[in-house]
Each structure stands twice: as structure tokens, then as C-alpha cells.
Design an enzyme around this catalytic site. Structure first.
Site: not given
Length: 242
Positions: A101-103, A105
Site C-alpha cells: 500500500l502506498d505511503y 494509503t
């Protein structure tokens, strides 16, 4: 006794298919003997080496984490930032996240030391539903929503949503809450798709992974997966391939 390539995949060496290639290339030894036969089986007592490096075999473990925003989906970070494995202390096994998961998110992410399990879930052909909740700056039109489902090419890659729907809107603030289901797991996929529409993402959260959800958890909380959940995830991936 288990097949050698399965043991290698579970230890995180490579996927089972790639492990088979390593065996055929003569890069694997069992009890100091080079093995090239794919039918070879090993026990927990056998010593396995890949390219001269001993294989570290551990009891498999599986966790579900509610990842907060501002955390890296990795087991370490060269810049010293907080990573997802920091939230599961006092675990002897080396953990790694299943996908990322993105930073910026938040949401549901799985962690394990079972490489074969992780590879199976991450491969797009297994079609695991990943459900995201998006707060957008701007309200997508019906045509734009249709475009998300039909798919779009961005920077030479094809991005597609399996399902997408608007759950609420705020006309005064010009924002919308949108639920999107993906099978793909490409880097920053949701944000790139909405940026391409000119509707930037304000907040992004993954609420569901297959049949798993975040019920009863707050950001930063984790729990072990139950044995039947691990079994069900494997079955779900296998069924979706057929």
C-alpha cells in the site's frame, strides 16, 4: 516430505516456477549434493542451499495489519521511516508484506514469511478482490466512472477497475466517496487512474482483501490470520484461476 521447489518458494527464494528453473540449472544443493530433478522431496532435517547460501526454513505465520497512513509497506527502509513490520513486534520470523500500500494509503495489508502464499495472492491471474474507499477532490461524471471500468492506458500500462461506484457526494465541498474493486495491484494504481481523469484522490483506504476486512481494528492494530482463513485464501486464489 515436501517437494524441493515448494520448500524454496515458502522460504521466499522465488516463485515455485522460478525455483524449478534454479533446480534445473544446478544451483540447488541438498545435503551438499547438487539436485537437478524436480521430483526431489526434502524433510525438515535436510540441509538445502541455493547458490551456496543455506535456506532458512521457519514455521509459516500470517498476519492482517490495519496499516496507518505515513508507513512504508516494506520490512525495512534505508531512510529510517516506519515500516509495516514495526507494528508486529516480538516475532522471530522474518516477515514481509503481501504486495504493498502506498505511503499515504491506509488499510488492510497481509504480512507473512510464506513466499509461495504471497506470490500466489499477488499474481493478477488469481483475481483476488481488493476493495478501496476513495475520497476524491471533485465528483466524477458518469462517463468518467465508465472509463474506470473499461480501463485506460497510462504511461504504457493498462489500468482497469473491476467495479466502481459512488457511495456519497458533497456538492458544497465538491468531494465524493467512491468504492473501487481491483484485481490488479500496480504501483499507485488508484491515484494514477483518478489523476488521469483530473479528479485527484484526497484520501485512500483499502477496506477489504478477498473476504477479509478491518472490522474491529483501528489503525496500527493487527491480528493473526486463523488457519481456516489461510486455507480459504489459498482456495479462493486457486478457484479464480480456473
Amino acid at each position: 516430505m515436501e517437494r524441493l521447489q515448494k520448500v524454496m518458494a515458502q522460504a521466499g527464494v522465488a516463485s515455485r516456477r522460478k525455483s524449478e528453473e534454479l533446480i534445473k540449472a544446478g544451483r540447488v544443493k541438498v545435503n551438499n549434493e547438487t539436485i537437478k530433478e524436480l521430483g526431489t522431496k526434502v524433510s525438515s532435517q535436510d540441509e538445502v542451499e541455493v547458490d551456496g547460501v543455506p535456506l532458512q526454513r521457519e514455521a509459516p505465520v500470517y498476519f492482517l495489519l490495519y496499516k496507518p497512513r505515513g508507513v512504508i509497506s516494506s520490512s525495512k527502509d534505508d531512510r529510517g521511516r516506519q515500516v509495516v513490520t514495526d507494528y508486529i513486534p516480538e516475532i522471530d520470523q522474518r516477515l514481509f508484506p503481501v504486495g504493498r500500500l502506498d505511503y499515504d494509503t491506509s488499510g488492510l495489508i497481509l504480512l507473512t514469511n510464506d513466499g509461495e502464499f504471497a506470490n500466489k495472492l499477488m499474481h493478477p491471474k488469481h483475481k483476488i478482490d481488493k476493495v478501496y474507499i476513495i475520497k476524491s477532490r471533485g465528483i466524477p461524471t458518469r462517463e468518467q466512472m465508465k472509463q474506470l471500468k473499461q480501463g485506460m492506458e497510462i504511461e504504457g500500462e493498462f489500468f482497469k477497475a473491476e467495479d466502481v461506484r459512488i457511495t456519497s457526494t458533497d456538492g458544497k465541498k465538491n468531494t465524493a466517496i467512491i468504492q473501487m474493486t481491483l484485481h490488479q495491484g500496480k504501483n499507485r494504481q488508484v491515484r494514477k487512474m483518478f489523476d488521469a481523469l483530473g479528479v485527484p484522490v484526497d484520501k485512500l483506504k483499502r477496506e477489504q482483501y478477498g473476504f477479509l476486512n478491518l472490522h474491529g481494528l483501528n489503525a496500527g492494530d493487527f491480528r493473526p490470520l486463523k488457519p481456516h482463513e489461510v486455507k480459504q485464501l489459498r482456495q479462493l486464489a486457486d478457484e479464480n484461476v480456473k
